[in-house]
Design a protein around this motif. Sequence first.
Motif, PDB file in Angstrom:
ATOM      1  N   LEU A 481      80.028 -89.181   7.864  1.00  0.00           N
ATOM      2  CA  LEU A 481      79.966 -88.543   9.172  1.00  0.00           C
ATOM      3  C   LEU A 481      78.844 -87.513   9.244  1.00  0.00           C
ATOM      4  N   VAL A 482      78.679 -86.730   8.189  1.00  0.00           N
ATOM      5  CA  VAL A 482      77.625 -85.712   8.170  1.00  0.00           C
ATOM      6  C   VAL A 482      76.262 -86.353   8.323  1.00  0.00           C
ATOM      7  N   GLN A 483      76.041 -87.470   7.618  1.00  0.00           N
ATOM      8  CA  GLN A 483      74.744 -88.130   7.700  1.00  0.00           C
ATOM      9  C   GLN A 483      74.510 -88.772   9.068  1.00  0.00           C
ATOM     10  N   VAL A 484      75.501 -89.464   9.585  1.00  0.00           N
ATOM     11  CA  VAL A 484      75.328 -90.137  10.878  1.00  0.00           C
ATOM     12  C   VAL A 484      75.132 -89.116  11.996  1.00  0.00           C
ATOM     13  N   ILE A 485      75.969 -88.088  12.013  1.00  0.00           N
ATOM     14  CA  ILE A 485      75.817 -87.059  13.044  1.00  0.00           C
ATOM     15  C   ILE A 485      74.471 -86.350  12.894  1.00  0.00           C
ATOM     16  N   GLY A 486      74.061 -86.109  11.649  1.00  0.00           N
ATOM     17  CA  GLY A 486      72.773 -85.457  11.423  1.00  0.00           C
ATOM     18  C   GLY A 486      71.617 -86.259  11.973  1.00  0.00           C
ATOM     19  N   VAL A 487      71.618 -87.574  11.741  1.00  0.00           N
ATOM     20  CA  VAL A 487      70.532 -88.421  12.253  1.00  0.00           C
ATOM     21  C   VAL A 487      70.540 -88.448  13.779  1.00  0.00           C
ATOM     22  N   VAL A 488      71.711 -88.619  14.362  1.00  0.00           N
ATOM     23  CA  VAL A 488      71.802 -88.705  15.825  1.00  0.00           C
ATOM     24  C   VAL A 488      71.350 -87.404  16.479  1.00  0.00           C
ATOM     25  N   VAL A 489      71.840 -86.269  15.962  1.00  0.00           N
ATOM     26  CA  VAL A 489      71.484 -84.982  16.555  1.00  0.00           C
ATOM     27  C   VAL A 489      70.000 -84.679  16.355  1.00  0.00           C
ATOM     28  N   VAL A 512      59.612 -91.506  24.749  1.00  0.00           N
ATOM     29  CA  VAL A 512      59.235 -91.095  23.399  1.00  0.00           C
ATOM     30  C   VAL A 512      59.838 -92.060  22.392  1.00  0.00           C
ATOM     31  N   VAL A 513      59.008 -92.620  21.532  1.00  0.00           N
ATOM     32  CA  VAL A 513      59.453 -93.502  20.456  1.00  0.00           C
ATOM     33  C   VAL A 513      59.084 -92.826  19.146  1.00  0.00           C
ATOM     34  N   LEU A 514      60.088 -92.408  18.389  1.00  0.00           N
ATOM     35  CA  LEU A 514      59.823 -91.635  17.178  1.00  0.00           C
ATOM     36  C   LEU A 514      59.482 -92.500  15.979  1.00  0.00           C
ATOM     37  N   LEU A 515      60.072 -93.677  15.877  1.00  0.00           N
ATOM     38  CA  LEU A 515      59.821 -94.531  14.725  1.00  0.00           C
ATOM     39  C   LEU A 515      59.603 -95.970  15.186  1.00  0.00           C
ATOM     40  N   GLY A 516      58.764 -96.680  14.428  1.00  0.00           N
ATOM     41  CA  GLY A 516      58.528 -98.083  14.732  1.00  0.00           C
ATOM     42  C   GLY A 516      59.661 -98.963  14.232  1.00  0.00           C
ATOM     43  N   ARG A 517      59.530-100.251  14.527  1.00  0.00           N
ATOM     44  CA  ARG A 517      60.602-101.199  14.183  1.00  0.00           C
ATOM     45  C   ARG A 517      60.818-101.285  12.677  1.00  0.00           C
ATOM     46  N   LEU A 518      59.748-101.273  11.904  1.00  0.00           N
ATOM     47  CA  LEU A 518      59.874-101.387  10.449  1.00  0.00           C
ATOM     48  C   LEU A 518      60.598-100.177   9.868  1.00  0.00           C
ATOM     49  N   GLN A 519      60.235 -98.979  10.358  1.00  0.00           N
ATOM     50  CA  GLN A 519      60.872 -97.772   9.835  1.00  0.00           C
ATOM     51  C   GLN A 519      62.354 -97.711  10.225  1.00  0.00           C
ATOM     52  N   TRP A 520      62.658 -98.095  11.475  1.00  0.00           N
ATOM     53  CA  TRP A 520      64.060 -98.097  11.881  1.00  0.00           C
ATOM     54  C   TRP A 520      64.859 -99.162  11.132  1.00  0.00           C
ATOM     55  N   ALA A 521      64.221-100.287  10.838  1.00  0.00           N
ATOM     56  CA  ALA A 521      64.911-101.319  10.058  1.00  0.00           C
ATOM     57  C   ALA A 521      65.227-100.795   8.659  1.00  0.00           C
ATOM     58  N   TYR A 522      64.278-100.053   8.079  1.00  0.00           N
ATOM     59  CA  TYR A 522      64.503 -99.472   6.749  1.00  0.00           C
ATOM     60  C   TYR A 522      65.694 -98.517   6.780  1.00  0.00           C
ATOM     61  N   LEU A 523      65.787 -97.701   7.843  1.00  0.00           N
ATOM     62  CA  LEU A 523      66.853 -96.699   7.927  1.00  0.00           C
ATOM     63  C   LEU A 523      68.170 -97.276   8.431  1.00  0.00           C
ATOM     64  N   VAL A 524      68.113 -97.975   9.564  1.00  0.00           N
ATOM     65  CA  VAL A 524      69.332 -98.383  10.259  1.00  0.00           C
ATOM     66  C   VAL A 524      69.962 -99.631   9.658  1.00  0.00           C
ATOM     67  N   LEU A 525      69.153-100.506   9.082  1.00  0.00           N
ATOM     68  CA  LEU A 525      69.683-101.717   8.453  1.00  0.00           C
ATOM     69  C   LEU A 525      69.782-101.573   6.939  1.00  0.00           C
ATOM     70  N   LEU A 527      69.712 -98.789   4.783  1.00  0.00           N
ATOM     71  CA  LEU A 527      70.614 -97.792   4.193  1.00  0.00           C
ATOM     72  C   LEU A 527      72.087 -98.159   4.343  1.00  0.00           C
ATOM     73  N   PRO A 528      72.553 -98.612   5.521  1.00  0.00           N
ATOM     74  CA  PRO A 528      73.959 -99.038   5.593  1.00  0.00           C
ATOM     75  C   PRO A 528      74.277-100.222   4.686  1.00  0.00           C
ATOM     76  N   ALA A 529      73.341-101.180   4.567  1.00  0.00           N
ATOM     77  CA  ALA A 529      73.575-102.315   3.670  1.00  0.00           C
ATOM     78  C   ALA A 529      73.675-101.842   2.225  1.00  0.00           C
ATOM     79  N   LEU A 530      72.807-100.919   1.847  1.00  0.00           N
ATOM     80  CA  LEU A 530      72.848-100.369   0.491  1.00  0.00           C
ATOM     81  C   LEU A 530      74.163 -99.623   0.262  1.00  0.00           C
ATOM     82  N   GLU A 531      74.595 -98.851   1.246  1.00  0.00           N
ATOM     83  CA  GLU A 531      75.847 -98.110   1.108  1.00  0.00           C
ATOM     84  C   GLU A 531      77.040 -99.054   0.978  1.00  0.00           C
TER      85      GLU A 531
END
Length: 596
Positions: A481-489, A512-525, A527-531
């Motif tokens: 929860l701390v990590q997910v809320i931290g990223v969203v906020v 405003v687009v902060l990250l490209g598709r590759l970077q979001w795939a690294y984070l959003v896909l 990290l959860p798969a690794l976890e």
Amino acid sequence: MSDRRAHIGGIGSGEPPSRWTKNLPNAPTVRALVLVTALKVLLVPCYRSTDFEVHRNWLAVTHSLPPARWYTENTSQWTLDYPPLFAWFERALASVAAFVDPGMLTIRSDPYESFATVVFQRCTVMAADVVLFIGVLWQTSPSLLGSSSRSGVTSRALALTLVAFSPGLLMVDHVHFQYNGMVIGLHVCALTAAHAQRPVLAAVLFSVLVHTKHIFAFAAPAMAAHLLAHHAWAEWRWIGSIDRVGASRRVFAFAASAIAVTAVSFYPIWRAGAMQAMLARLFPFGRGLSHAYWAPNFWAIYNFADKCALVAARRVGLGGYFPAPVGYMAGGMAGHGGTGAQTHAVLPTVTPAIALAVVAVSMAPGVVEHSRTLWPRDRSTSLAQLRRGWQLQRHVHLLRLTAHVTLCAFMFGWHVHEKASLMVTVPLALALALDNANLAGEEGRRRFVFHASEYVFVATVATYAVSPLLFQPREWPIKALVQVIGVVVTRGTLRVAASKCGQKGGKGVEPVVLLGRLQWAYLVLGLPALEWYVTWGHAWVFGAGRMEFLPLMLTSTYCAAGISFAYFVQAAGYFGMDVSNAYTHPCITTRQGARR
């Protein structure tokens, strides 16, 4: 009542507030600090690492023994290995602990965890965080942001959101248990003193910092280069005016400050003849290249490559050429059999000297670039008009250089811990907060978006990299929860700030687009798969008790890939390459690279 209000500084009287009054935290700031403290109180019953017993033992050692024996006492395996000023800090805490539970001040080999001890030590970490709050509030004070600030409150709110509510700090300090907030706050105060045109105070504070936690010596090249290049020589070198006498006096004052703090710190230990024992504790090179849980840096990738190369060699029948015992990478990479003579099976052995040399070389371009940059950059405008603005730009440049040199140390240093990533993310967060106050126009907005993207990426990866420290199942919902809320906020706050940065009235603002598709795939896909694999998948695939090293190795290596990407982007920027699209969507472009 009105006379009294007028007497204390013009509050409510219609008069301009005094400098002291306008720098005080306002009601929203106080509420934010109360909120984050309440959150820390809720974490008191959580899991405590062995670092809790480490600091409990240090309380006992510093309270019960004279300084002469602090670095030779070894009843407990958790011996004192921080510099003397931190030991005196522990002794000050111990003087209060004696009234709470004298039992925690007994030197013993087995752990001691009474309820009073747990509450007391947790509260000391919260109290020590006051240093971090002071640093952030001073850094974002209206007197330093000046008239160029769109809103000092906005910059302060952004800094508090990114630093005080940092998921990494919450997990490491208030669950795992350490005092990183205090020492990072001391670092922030030293950096802010330089910005406030008090360079000698900055030198004193930084020297105190190094003698409190010596890993911050890796940040010394940034501070030293800044003080010498921009405070020893005249700040307006570009008009050809250099006060050599004044510069010499400043250099002498900096050196005297460092020598005086060193003398105060080391003298009791030197007088007792315990200097060699202290240095052996402070620099335990025998612990190996990597910690038992590899920090996500270059050496994690190097270790992983060596492991893969050894497996491949054995598959093709060449394993006899590369002898290595089972588990040769366990226990901190101290060498085969703990001898230190050989750290890897296939790749060349890494020594402390090699690691230090790589750190120094990697830092050099950024330090040189900062030292040679002339301020103000716009020489066509009078110094009187630009003074506060260019000083703020120069300070942001220093913050990003500090983040870069500490990232270099994190990437290539010897026996680095994953928690050292906090030394990188906090300066990046403060630089963003000051950018929010200073940048203007479309170009300023593009630069803010680039650095906001960098921060979101680095902070998310660094936070996930420290999450294995909370390994008990009951803490999994908290860290998730701390990590997910931290990223969203963080993402939401920075998107709002970016949409307003450099704009008037909020009109005509493109999305405003902060990250490209590759970077979001690294984070959003990724990290959860690794976890999922680390938490449930590994046991399902291999069964309980088999290949227990694999989940942590994959976590270190995957996070190391992301941190390495951030490092190479920073390094390329210091070499003058265009890195403006390294993180962001291609729709945000600029002909020039994002300047530091």
